[in-house]
Motif scaffolding. Structure first.
Motif, PDB file in Angstrom:
ATOM      1  N   ARG A  53      -5.110 -30.920 -48.084  1.00 68.59           N
ATOM      2  CA  ARG A  53      -4.034 -31.304 -47.172  1.00 68.59           C
ATOM      3  C   ARG A  53      -2.727 -30.600 -47.535  1.00 68.59           C
ATOM      4  NH1 ARG A  53      -1.966 -37.286 -47.455  1.00 68.59           N
ATOM      5  NH2 ARG A  53      -4.185 -37.603 -47.841  1.00 68.59           N
ATOM      6  N   LYS A  54      -2.458 -30.504 -48.832  1.00 65.01           N
ATOM      7  CA  LYS A  54      -1.228 -29.839 -49.264  1.00 65.01           C
ATOM      8  C   LYS A  54      -1.217 -28.359 -48.869  1.00 65.01           C
ATOM      9  CE  LYS A  54       1.941 -29.280 -53.174  1.00 65.01           C
ATOM     10  NZ  LYS A  54       2.221 -27.851 -52.978  1.00 65.01           N
ATOM     11  N   VAL A  55      -2.374 -27.702 -48.940  1.00 65.65           N
ATOM     12  CA  VAL A  55      -2.448 -26.303 -48.524  1.00 65.65           C
ATOM     13  C   VAL A  55      -2.011 -26.158 -47.067  1.00 65.65           C
ATOM     14  CG1 VAL A  55      -3.968 -24.330 -48.160  1.00 65.65           C
ATOM     15  CG2 VAL A  55      -4.274 -25.760 -50.186  1.00 65.65           C
ATOM     16  N   LEU A  56      -2.535 -27.021 -46.207  1.00 58.90           N
ATOM     17  CA  LEU A  56      -2.168 -26.963 -44.788  1.00 58.90           C
ATOM     18  C   LEU A  56      -0.685 -27.235 -44.580  1.00 58.90           C
ATOM     19  CD1 LEU A  56      -5.161 -28.759 -43.029  1.00 58.90           C
ATOM     20  CD2 LEU A  56      -4.360 -26.446 -42.557  1.00 58.90           C
ATOM     21  N   ILE A  57      -0.190 -28.263 -45.246  1.00 67.01           N
ATOM     22  CA  ILE A  57       1.226 -28.623 -45.095  1.00 67.01           C
ATOM     23  C   ILE A  57       2.119 -27.475 -45.558  1.00 67.01           C
ATOM     24  CG2 ILE A  57       3.031 -30.158 -45.986  1.00 67.01           C
ATOM     25  CD1 ILE A  57       0.796 -32.355 -46.085  1.00 67.01           C
ATOM     26  N   ASP A  58       1.801 -26.874 -46.681  1.00 69.74           N
ATOM     27  CA  ASP A  58       2.597 -25.755 -47.184  1.00 69.74           C
ATOM     28  C   ASP A  58       2.564 -24.574 -46.218  1.00 69.74           C
ATOM     29  OD1 ASP A  58       3.210 -27.235 -49.407  1.00 69.74           O
ATOM     30  OD2 ASP A  58       1.806 -26.212 -50.750  1.00 69.74           O
ATOM     31  N   SER A  59       1.394 -24.328 -45.612  1.00 73.20           N
ATOM     32  CA  SER A  59       1.275 -23.220 -44.660  1.00 73.20           C
ATOM     33  C   SER A  59       2.155 -23.450 -43.435  1.00 73.20           C
ATOM     34  CB  SER A  59      -0.178 -23.051 -44.220  1.00 73.20           C
ATOM     35  OG  SER A  59      -0.990 -22.666 -45.298  1.00 73.20           O
ATOM     36  N   ILE A  60       2.162 -24.683 -42.948  1.00 71.13           N
ATOM     37  CA  ILE A  60       2.972 -24.995 -41.768  1.00 71.13           C
ATOM     38  C   ILE A  60       4.454 -24.896 -42.106  1.00 71.13           C
ATOM     39  CG2 ILE A  60       3.559 -26.816 -40.109  1.00 71.13           C
ATOM     40  CD1 ILE A  60       0.607 -27.785 -40.417  1.00 71.13           C
ATOM     41  N   ARG A  61       4.823 -25.342 -43.293  1.00 70.30           N
ATOM     42  CA  ARG A  61       6.235 -25.233 -43.700  1.00 70.30           C
ATOM     43  C   ARG A  61       6.683 -23.771 -43.797  1.00 70.30           C
ATOM     44  NH1 ARG A  61       5.742 -30.102 -48.098  1.00 70.30           N
ATOM     45  NH2 ARG A  61       6.767 -31.732 -46.872  1.00 70.30           N
ATOM     46  N   LYS A  62       5.784 -22.900 -44.229  1.00 73.87           N
ATOM     47  CA  LYS A  62       6.133 -21.481 -44.305  1.00 73.87           C
ATOM     48  C   LYS A  62       6.270 -20.854 -42.922  1.00 73.87           C
ATOM     49  CE  LYS A  62       3.927 -20.636 -48.792  1.00 73.87           C
ATOM     50  NZ  LYS A  62       2.785 -19.984 -49.492  1.00 73.87           N
ATOM     51  N   ALA A  63       5.576 -21.434 -41.944  1.00 69.73           N
ATOM     52  CA  ALA A  63       5.533 -20.845 -40.612  1.00 69.73           C
ATOM     53  C   ALA A  63       6.667 -21.320 -39.706  1.00 69.73           C
ATOM     54  CB  ALA A  63       4.186 -21.143 -39.954  1.00 69.73           C
ATOM     55  N   HIS A  64       7.385 -22.366 -40.106  1.00 75.21           N
ATOM     56  CA  HIS A  64       8.415 -22.949 -39.234  1.00 75.21           C
ATOM     57  C   HIS A  64       9.664 -23.285 -40.033  1.00 75.21           C
ATOM     58  CE1 HIS A  64       5.576 -23.452 -35.853  1.00 75.21           C
ATOM     59  NE2 HIS A  64       4.696 -23.744 -36.797  1.00 75.21           N
ATOM     60  N   ASP A  65      10.798 -23.162 -39.390  1.00 72.59           N
ATOM     61  CA  ASP A  65      12.062 -23.499 -40.034  1.00 72.59           C
ATOM     62  C   ASP A  65      12.296 -24.996 -40.111  1.00 72.59           C
ATOM     63  OD1 ASP A  65      12.888 -20.872 -40.545  1.00 72.59           O
ATOM     64  OD2 ASP A  65      13.548 -20.637 -38.478  1.00 72.59           O
ATOM     65  N   ASN A  66      11.904 -25.725 -39.067  1.00 72.17           N
ATOM     66  CA  ASN A  66      12.175 -27.157 -38.973  1.00 72.17           C
ATOM     67  C   ASN A  66      10.862 -27.932 -39.031  1.00 72.17           C
ATOM     68  OD1 ASN A  66      14.986 -26.670 -38.450  1.00 72.17           O
ATOM     69  ND2 ASN A  66      14.463 -26.221 -36.320  1.00 72.17           N
ATOM     70  N   VAL A  67      10.614 -28.576 -40.157  1.00 68.39           N
ATOM     71  CA  VAL A  67       9.360 -29.304 -40.354  1.00 68.39           C
ATOM     72  C   VAL A  67       9.661 -30.676 -40.947  1.00 68.39           C
ATOM     73  CG1 VAL A  67       7.120 -29.362 -41.529  1.00 68.39           C
ATOM     74  CG2 VAL A  67       8.039 -27.188 -40.698  1.00 68.39           C
ATOM     75  N   MET A  68       9.008 -31.710 -40.414  1.00 66.37           N
ATOM     76  CA  MET A  68       9.027 -33.036 -41.028  1.00 66.37           C
ATOM     77  C   MET A  68       7.593 -33.468 -41.307  1.00 66.37           C
ATOM     78  SD  MET A  68      12.014 -35.282 -39.232  1.00 66.37           S
ATOM     79  CE  MET A  68      11.778 -36.563 -40.477  1.00 66.37           C
ATOM     80  N   LEU A  69       7.426 -34.200 -42.406  1.00 66.17           N
ATOM     81  CA  LEU A  69       6.124 -34.727 -42.798  1.00 66.17           C
ATOM     82  C   LEU A  69       6.219 -36.244 -42.813  1.00 66.17           C
ATOM     83  CD1 LEU A  69       3.233 -34.336 -43.893  1.00 66.17           C
ATOM     84  CD2 LEU A  69       4.228 -34.100 -46.184  1.00 66.17           C
ATOM     85  N   VAL A  70       5.379 -36.910 -41.997  1.00 67.94           N
ATOM     86  CA  VAL A  70       5.474 -38.364 -41.852  1.00 67.94           C
ATOM     87  C   VAL A  70       4.100 -38.991 -41.998  1.00 67.94           C
ATOM     88  CG1 VAL A  70       7.445 -38.063 -40.290  1.00 67.94           C
ATOM     89  CG2 VAL A  70       5.158 -38.407 -39.328  1.00 67.94           C
ATOM     90  N   ASP A  71       4.093 -40.275 -42.378  1.00 69.77           N
ATOM     91  CA  ASP A  71       2.833 -41.012 -42.516  1.00 69.77           C
ATOM     92  C   ASP A  71       2.956 -42.363 -41.831  1.00 69.77           C
ATOM     93  OD1 ASP A  71       0.092 -41.204 -43.994  1.00 69.77           O
ATOM     94  OD2 ASP A  71       1.095 -43.124 -44.339  1.00 69.77           O
ATOM     95  N   ALA A  72       1.873 -42.761 -41.136  1.00 72.06           N
ATOM     96  CA  ALA A  72       1.877 -43.991 -40.352  1.00 72.06           C
ATOM     97  C   ALA A  72       1.129 -45.143 -41.020  1.00 72.06           C
ATOM     98  CB  ALA A  72       1.301 -43.723 -38.956  1.00 72.06           C
TER      99      ALA A  72
END
Length: 508
Positions: A53-72
């Motif tokens: 999961r962290k690999v995916l999150i890190d990849s998305i953060r590298k691809a976009h300037d504005n990123v939020m990570l949330v949990d429900a």
């Protein structure tokens, strides 16, 4: 809010691992729900795992300037990590991944209020709850009813909605929590965010479930009853909402009270997927996609994650290799085979506790958290299957209350029963048309004896009729402890071969 799809080329580049900065001004909200202590890949599907999961999150953060990570919600409960360590490592890892916003699930309360506070009080995420009020000053100070984040000149408001504790969380585990109607809280707060705080978009993080059950609260009803919410990121019901699947039973675009289509999302459970909501900050259009967490990411897992988990993993691995029984068939989590086997055992244990024959046993579907494989079954798999601190009780109950409870069970599909019982219900009304014990219709005026877990006896899963029963006997042990003892004594050298009969079924 209008909806558009992400460019498939950009999505393909992102999933391939190549960072691609977003075109234009976007806010990407990465979301998870109901990860349930599944830190390792699921041993049944090989999906998920917090390192992946962290690999995916890190990849998305590298691809976009504005990123939020949330949990429900429901980060804990469901694997041996929680059984052994009570949520400590799960919350450390959420901080490691850098979650911006988190909300409570019902399972955050499983070890009571003091453990909840211990687990979350020093976490780095911002915690939200719009419809819970906390008597404990430390917890009250930890939670905000909403938050506003600014991205490229646009104001994005976030609210959080939690489920009714009564009937879902064990009594005594949520003392000091005041519940406010989520629809009233949501509509009032979302209106204020839009009209007083000039928010351009309002996002609701929820742990109330996708479809209505029990009290009727759900994401779909929230969507149709709201005017100022633009995106709902949900949890609790373990529903997988995937636009690519085009499943008409799981719409991800739902009309609100004004007929405007809004997003409703959820990623399933156990961290097998992450969700990605993209809000275009120029025109406020939105898109959503589901990303599976698979083994394709294994060669990029962060060593720090592995090192953090390692001290907690030794005990987990030991229990997962300790054989206690063998099965002739694979038993899926919600299968008749597994639920029948557990319900039949419940009747056996009830007889032992009461010292006499009882009428039937019953287990709740929600209390069974995983299936069992064909072949060897380990102690760890049993503890993961029955992770809660429930005890088996024998109840003396009037037939009229029993019949009322079977209607609850038929409505929600929430329980299974032992071989002595057959219940038939109308598939349209989900009301029982016949309930038979030992081949005879249940007599409203007769007294019956049943075995179940204390959570249900106290009205859990909205089984209020059971609270009118008299408690006759109770086991001194947890359900899982009793069941492990039963397997060791009765299935040494013997293979489990359970019944596949559907005992609660619609009329033909």
């Amino acid at each position: 809010m209008k909806i558009k799809f992400l460019m498939p080329f950009a999505a393909a580049l992102l999933l391939s691992g190549f960072p691609l900065k977003s075109f234009g001004d976007d806010l990407v909200i990465i979301h998870t729900n109901d990860t349930h202590s599944q830190l390792d890949p699921d041993d049944e599907t090989d999906l998920g795992g917090i390192g992946r999961r962290k690999v995916l999150i890190d990849s998305i953060r590298k691809a976009h300037d504005n990123v939020m990570l949330v949990d429900a919600g429901d980060v804990v409960q469901g694997s041996l990590y929680f059984n052994l360590h009570h949520g400590e490592i799960e919350n450390k890892l959420m901080d490691k991944l850098g979650y911006d916003l988190r909300i409570l699930g019902n399972h955050e309360f499983d070890d009571g209020m003091e453990m909840l506070k211990k687990n979350i009080i020093d976490t780095k995420s911002q915690w939200l709850s719009t419809n819970y009020k906390f008597a404990d000053p430390e917890l009250a100070g930890k939670f905000s009813p909403f938050t506003i984040r600014n991205f490229d000149g646009k104001r994005i408001g976030f609210i959080a909605l939690n489920l009714e504790p009564k009937g879902m969380i064990s009594e005594g585990n949520y003392d000091g929590v005041e519940y406010v109607d989520p629809y009233k809280a949501a509509n009032a707060t979302a209106w204020a965010l839009k009209n007083l705080d000039s928010c351009d978009v309002v996002v609701a993080l929820t742990h109330i479930g996708y479809l209505p059950t029990g009290t009727g609260t759900s994401d779909l009803q929230l969507a149709t009853n709201s005017r100022d919410i633009d995106v709902i990121i949900g949890g609790h019901s373990h529903t997988t909402i995937d636009p690519a699947a085009k499943d008409p039973r799981k719409p991800w675009l739902v009309p609100n009270a004004d007929g405007r289509m809004i997003l409703v999302t959820q990623t399933g459970k156990s961290g097998k997927n992450i969700g990605e909501v993209t809000i275009n900050l120029d025109d406020l259009t939105s898109s959503y996609k589901l990303i599976p967490v698979t083994s394709r990411l294994d060669d990029r897992i962060d060593d720090d994650i592995v090192e953090m988990i390692a001290p907690y993993k030794a005990g987990v691995d030991s229990l997962m290799t300790l054989k206690v029984a063998e099965s002739a068939v694979a038993m899926a989590k919600d299968s008749n085979e597994l639920l029948n086997f557990l319900s039949d055992y419940m009747a056996v244990r009830g007889k032992q506790l009461a010292g006499k024959k009882i009428d039937f046993g019953m287990v709740n579907v929600g209390g069974v958290r995983r299936g069992l494989p064909k072949g060897d079954i380990s102690e760890g798999q049993i503890l993961m299957m029955l992770p809660f601190n429930n005890k088996i009780e024998v109840l003396e109950i009037k037939g009229k209350d029993l019949l009322e409870n079977f209607d609850v069970m038929a409505r929600d599909g929430s329980a299974s029963v032992s071989a002595e019982v057959e219940a038939v219900y109308d598939p349209l009304t989900h009301k029982c048309t016949g309930v038979f014990i030992a081949g005879k219709p249940v007599d409203p005026n007769k007294t019956y004896y049943m075995a179940t877990i204390d959570y249900l006896a106290n009205g859990g899963d909205y089984m209020t009729p059971l609270t009118r029963a008299k408690k006759v006997a109770v086991s001194p042990n947890k359900f899982s402890t009793d069941f492990l003892d039963y397997l060791r004594k009765n299935y040494k050298g013997k293979v489990i071969n359970p019944s596949s009969v559907q005992r609660i079924h619609p009329a033909q």
